[in-house]
Design a protein around this motif. Structure first.
Motif, mmCIF file in Angstrom:
data_model
loop_
_atom_site.group_PDB
_atom_site.id
_atom_site.type_symbol
_atom_site.label_atom_id
_atom_site.label_comp_id
_atom_site.label_asym_id
_atom_site.label_seq_id
_atom_site.Cartn_x
_atom_site.Cartn_y
_atom_site.Cartn_z
ATOM 1 N N GLU A 192 0.821 -1.209 0.000
ATOM 2 C CA GLU A 192 0.000 0.000 0.000
ATOM 3 C C GLU A 192 0.854 1.257 0.000
ATOM 4 O OE1 GLU A 192 -2.503 -0.467 3.373
ATOM 5 O OE2 GLU A 192 -3.739 -2.032 2.462
ATOM 6 N N LYS A 193 1.902 1.274 0.799
ATOM 7 C CA LYS A 193 2.773 2.452 0.847
ATOM 8 C C LYS A 193 3.517 2.644 -0.473
ATOM 9 C CE LYS A 193 3.502 2.695 5.866
ATOM 10 N NZ LYS A 193 4.480 2.598 6.978
ATOM 11 N N ALA A 194 3.945 1.537 -1.069
ATOM 12 C CA ALA A 194 4.669 1.634 -2.343
ATOM 13 C C ALA A 194 3.769 2.188 -3.437
ATOM 14 C CB ALA A 194 5.219 0.260 -2.731
ATOM 15 N N ILE A 195 2.500 1.796 -3.445
ATOM 16 C CA ILE A 195 1.581 2.299 -4.464
ATOM 17 C C ILE A 195 1.190 3.732 -4.165
ATOM 18 C CG2 ILE A 195 -0.786 2.033 -5.337
ATOM 19 C CD1 ILE A 195 -0.228 -0.973 -5.434
ATOM 20 N N GLU A 196 1.099 4.088 -2.898
ATOM 21 C CA GLU A 196 0.864 5.490 -2.551
ATOM 22 C C GLU A 196 2.005 6.363 -3.067
ATOM 23 O OE1 GLU A 196 0.284 8.292 1.448
ATOM 24 O OE2 GLU A 196 0.242 6.115 1.624
ATOM 25 N N THR A 197 3.240 5.884 -2.934
ATOM 26 C CA THR A 197 4.391 6.616 -3.476
ATOM 27 C C THR A 197 4.303 6.712 -4.987
ATOM 28 O OG1 THR A 197 5.792 5.886 -1.644
ATOM 29 C CG2 THR A 197 6.914 6.639 -3.646
ATOM 30 N N TRP A 198 3.944 5.626 -5.632
ATOM 31 C CA TRP A 198 3.780 5.616 -7.094
ATOM 32 C C TRP A 198 2.777 6.680 -7.520
ATOM 33 C CZ3 TRP A 198 2.623 0.356 -10.009
ATOM 34 C CH2 TRP A 198 2.567 0.592 -11.388
ATOM 35 N N ARG A 199 1.635 6.733 -6.862
ATOM 36 C CA ARG A 199 0.615 7.721 -7.210
ATOM 37 C C ARG A 199 1.120 9.152 -6.992
ATOM 38 N NH1 ARG A 199 -4.409 6.381 -8.076
ATOM 39 N NH2 ARG A 199 -5.201 8.285 -7.109
#
Length: 846
Positions: free
Chosen positions: A502-509
């Motif tokens: 979840e944190k990695a995808i939040e960073t991606w966004r």
């Protein structure tokens, strides 16, 4: 007979109900002497609740999206049980940590007001004295539908209440009928034929015992559930929906200022992939998976006729998957139509770049390709039929052709491992320039899915999701039959790994709006441009012949052995160590994605993708990640009377050999010439002279219009442009031009302040037009609030003349006055000039 069909909250305010549109058309055709009304209570509720509690578009969307938490259904449970405080504390405890505190407080307020709203709605429905009231219920509509049905039956027992829709399929419909005696009939399955047969029975006072799928009660009140049809409706039985009520109500509602309306159409039902390989988590299609599609000519004619009838160019296709045969039939026909559609479609993610490009040419600008994961092993557990590298290729190629991609990252599958996610998450920084997932979701167990029907797949102990027991006052056995979503022990990765995902995808966004990686293929070399924050390099040229060959081969997923074999077959004298070293260097630069023993490069073709990225900042206002460098000082910038063109907009890359494309004539016919520049791969253009307004004389007016027209056309095509503007005495009118790509300089009093504000507020498609069948649609955001203008009887010749600037003397004074008052035409001395750009590309919101 008077039939009223009702679409309750929380149906989307952007879209009409396909089900009710179809039923209205079927009933109108079958009973021409009957009156058929459609009440869009979702729009009505938005107006009603906004006056009493305030409800923003984002808040309505949160309610619409929160089906799996039970939040949206709980809001109307108070009306169902006539208790404004129905299980407040129990629900708050259940969603603690899942629903944000501000939305929980908003939900409590809406929950308390729901009985009053439903009472008001039912009073207005019954005031028209209907004989039959039919409700469509899908996902989060259930409690609102039941609440309204209860009051209708209480106030007018003679009115027949009928339910249908996705929530009524199979055992769910029978449970609704058993559990709520105020529901007279429940139609299970496809309703086009069975609903009209029921109406015939009601008219003739005959028995409905032979209507497939119908739940009904006999004279003693005993509930019956007829066996469902064994076969779905053929494609020839699918009718064109009637949306007249929706568009009339939408235009008069608050929704008209909140959201552009869309058409909802269907070209097929079922899923051809699901017929062969039902994705393990998917509960869509319910009782009927069999794929059926309309004939290509019928679908295109139907779609274009609906856009003409309703004057709407935004289209959502309700299909579960695109019929691949349409690529050779429907898609070319739509591409040839003079209709600037914005269509969304669900597709399979293994489509190739040329196929995706054909979708965009046909007006299909957004797709949901069912990506779900980038791990090949997890995708195999889903039975998706694609690999992680194919999904990344899909994201990359969509970026190349300016196709918007909507997807979610799913996790929580039996037999998935931590390692399935480790390698993928580690590679996310290499993908920050590609469309990120909308979110991350642990899979829910849905009725009709293989995980529900086959416990041996890993979910054996299923219980109705906990929120059902808080919303409904029913025994657990009844809840089990009525529920669509089920709870089970979590499977798959640990909570720690899920949090990392979840944190990695939040960073991606977060990084996506400013992350850029593109290629310009110059035949003898490939020039790459990078602005992703995670990688320090800016430009890179691949020029060794075997390396350019390797890069092109990696356009498709490939193993190291196959890559080496193809390189040698192409005459390149390399060994395995050479290939391993090259891939290692490219991996370090973030050029590759690897999964399941395969590698694919992640570099889209340059298409000024960053100009189409919008970031939401605390509300609906969208601001692009827009960079402005100093005026061009390259050697090519010497005095010239021609347009100068580049393959890449990045200033540093423009200095590389081969990126400058040379000069093109600076002609008055900019509409045609700019289209030709784009077709040749131009991405950045510099005008040869400033645009000066108020210079005087026909020559000066024509030169100003020529410059403005080039900037307008370049902007509409998504190109960047170096230009300078002198507003003369019209400095205060700069907002009229604020939809154009910002100039390098603005001359005149307060020019620097105007330029700063222009750059800060600019975004693509700020003021643009689209062609429809027999009309032109203009959307205008230059002054803050959105304005939508329909020109229903536009004269094509006049518009064509205005595009390149036409003498004011060619128009009657009344016409000229109307043009200028509209704010869509500007007077440049003796010429009238059309301001809006034609919209050809659509943004991706990060």
């Amino acid at each position: 007979m008077h039939i009223t069909l009702v679409n309750m909250p929380w149906a989307s305010i952007d879209f009409p109900s396909l089900a009710l549109g179809i039923l209205k058309r079927r009933v109108t055709d079958a009973f021409p002497d009957s009156r058929v009304d459609v009440v869009h209570a979702n729009l009505d509720y938005l107006d009603w609740i906004t006056e009493r509690a305030g409800l923003t578009r984002d808040e309505y969307t949160f309610c619409w999206d929160s089906y799996f938490t039970g939040y949206s259904e709980w809001i109307f449970s108070s009306a169902l049980y006539d208790d404004p405080r129905w299980r407040n504390d129990e629900f708050a405890d259940l969603v603690a940590g899942v629903v944000p505190g501000d939305m929980l407080a908003k939900g409590r307020h809406l929950h308390a007001l729901a009985p009053e709203y439903v009472d008001s709605l039912v009073g207005r429905i019954l005031a028209d004295r209907p004989d039959v009231v039919g409700f469509s219920t899908t996902f989060a509509q259930n409690s609102a539908v039941l609440a309204a049905a209860r009051l209708i039956k209480k106030a007018a027992p003679e009115v027949r209440v009928v339910l249908g829709g996705g929530n009524c399929d199979g055992p769910q419909g029978a449970a609704l009928h058993r559990g709520f005696p105020f529901v007279d009939y429940v139609n299970r399955g496809e309703g086009e034929v069975s609903f009209t047969r029921l109406l015939t029975c009601l008219r003739d006072a005959s028995s409905p015992a032979d209507i497939p799928g119908l739940c009904w009660r006999d004279a003693d009140g005993t509930a019956h559930a007829n066996a469902m049809s064994a076969a779905p409706l053929p494609a020839s039985a699918l009718v064109t929906p009637d949306y007249t009520d929706y568009f009339e109500q939408h235009a008069a509602s608050r929704a008209g200022a909140m959201a552009e309306p869309h058409l909802v159409v269907e070209s097929s039902r079922g899923c051809w992939w699901g017929q062969k390989h039902h994705c393990t988590f998917c509960g869509l299609n319910g009782s009927f998976m069999e794929f059926r599609s309309k004939s290509p000519d019928r679908f295109v004619d139907e779609l274009l006729a609906m856009t003409e009838r309703y004057r709407v160019l935004n289209v959502a296709v309700a299909d579960n998957i695109l019929d691949m045969a349409y690529l050779r039939s429907v898609v070319p026909r739509l591409a040839e139509a003079e209709c600037d559609l914005r269509v969304s479609y669900e597709i399979k993610s293994n489509m190739r770049r040329e196929q995706l490009a054909s979708l965009v040419a046909a007006g299909i600008h957004y797709v949901q390709p069912g990506i779900e994961s980038l791990s090949g092993r997890v995708l195999k557990l889903m039975d998706k039929g694609v690999t992680g590298c194919q999904n990344v290729r899909m994201l990359r190629d969509a970026e190349s052709v300016s196709l918007g991609v909507v997807w979610n990252y799913l996790f929580g599958f039996p037999d998935e491992t931590e390692e399935d996610y480790e390698s993928v998450i580690d590679q996310f920084p290499s993908l920050h320039h590609l469309a990120p997932p909308n979110g991350v979701t642990r899979i829910a167990i849905e009725r009709f899915s293989p995980y529900f029907n086959r416990p041996e797949l890993g979910f054996g102990d299923l219980r109705p999701a906990a929120h059902y027991a808080v919303i409904y006052d029913l025994p657990e056995a009844e809840l089990r039959d009525m529920a669509y979503v089920f709870d089970a022990a979590h499977r798959g990765i640990s909570a720690t790994q899920a949090e990392r995902l979840e944190k990695a995808i939040e960073t991606w966004r977060h990084e996506f709006p400013r992350g850029r990686l593109t290629q310009c293929d110059l035949t003898d070399s490939v020039v790459l441009t990078n602005t992703r924050p995670g990688f320090a390099w800016r430009t890179l040229r691949i020029e060794e012949p075997w390396e350019t060959a390797a890069f092109r081969l990696l356009d498709q997923p490939c193993t190291d052995d196959v890559l080496l074999k193809k390189l040698r077959a192409g005459g390149h004298d390399v060994d395995a160590e050479d290939v391993a070293d090259l891939l290692s260097r490219w991996r370090t630069r973030g050029l590759l994605f690897e999964d399941g023993g395969q590698t694919v490069h992640v570099v889209p073709y340059a298409a000024n993708q960053d100009l189409m990225r919008w970031v939401t900042h605390g509300g609906p206002a969208l601001v692009p990640a827009l960079r402005h460098g100093p005026a061009d000082r390259s050697p090519e910038a010497a005095a010239t009377t021609a347009l100068r063109c580049w393959r890449e907009r990045d200033e540093e890359t423009r200095a590389r050999d081969g990126i400058f494309m040379g000069e093109e004539p600076y002609e008055d016919t900019a509409v045609r010439s700019v289209a030709e520049l784009v077709a040749r791969g131009t991405r950045h253009v510099a005008l040869p002279e400033p645009v000066v307004l108020g210079r005087g004389g026909s020559g000066g007016d024509r030169r100003a219009v020529r410059g403005l027209t080039h900037v307008r056309e370049l902007t509409g095509r998504g190109l960047s442009v170096d230009w300078d503007l002198d507003l003369g005495g019209e400095i205060g009118a700069w907002r009229l031009f604020s939809h154009l790509y910002p100039p390098r300089s603005v001359a005149g009093p307060d020019g620097d302040a105007v330029l700063e504000q222009w750059r800060t507020t600019f975004h693509m498609n700020k003021c643009g037009y689209r062609r429809g069948v027999g009309f032109v649609e203009v959307t205008d955001l230059r002054h803050g609030a959105q304005r939508r203008v329909l020109m229903r009887k536009v004269n094509k010749e006049k518009l064509a003349a205005l595009l390149d600037g036409a003498p004011a003397s060619d128009f009657r004074p009344r016409e000229t006055e109307a043009f200028l008052t509209s704010g869509l035409v500007h007077r440049v001395g003796s010429l009238l000039w059309w301001l809006p750009s034609r919209i050809t590309r659509w943004p991706v919101v990060g």
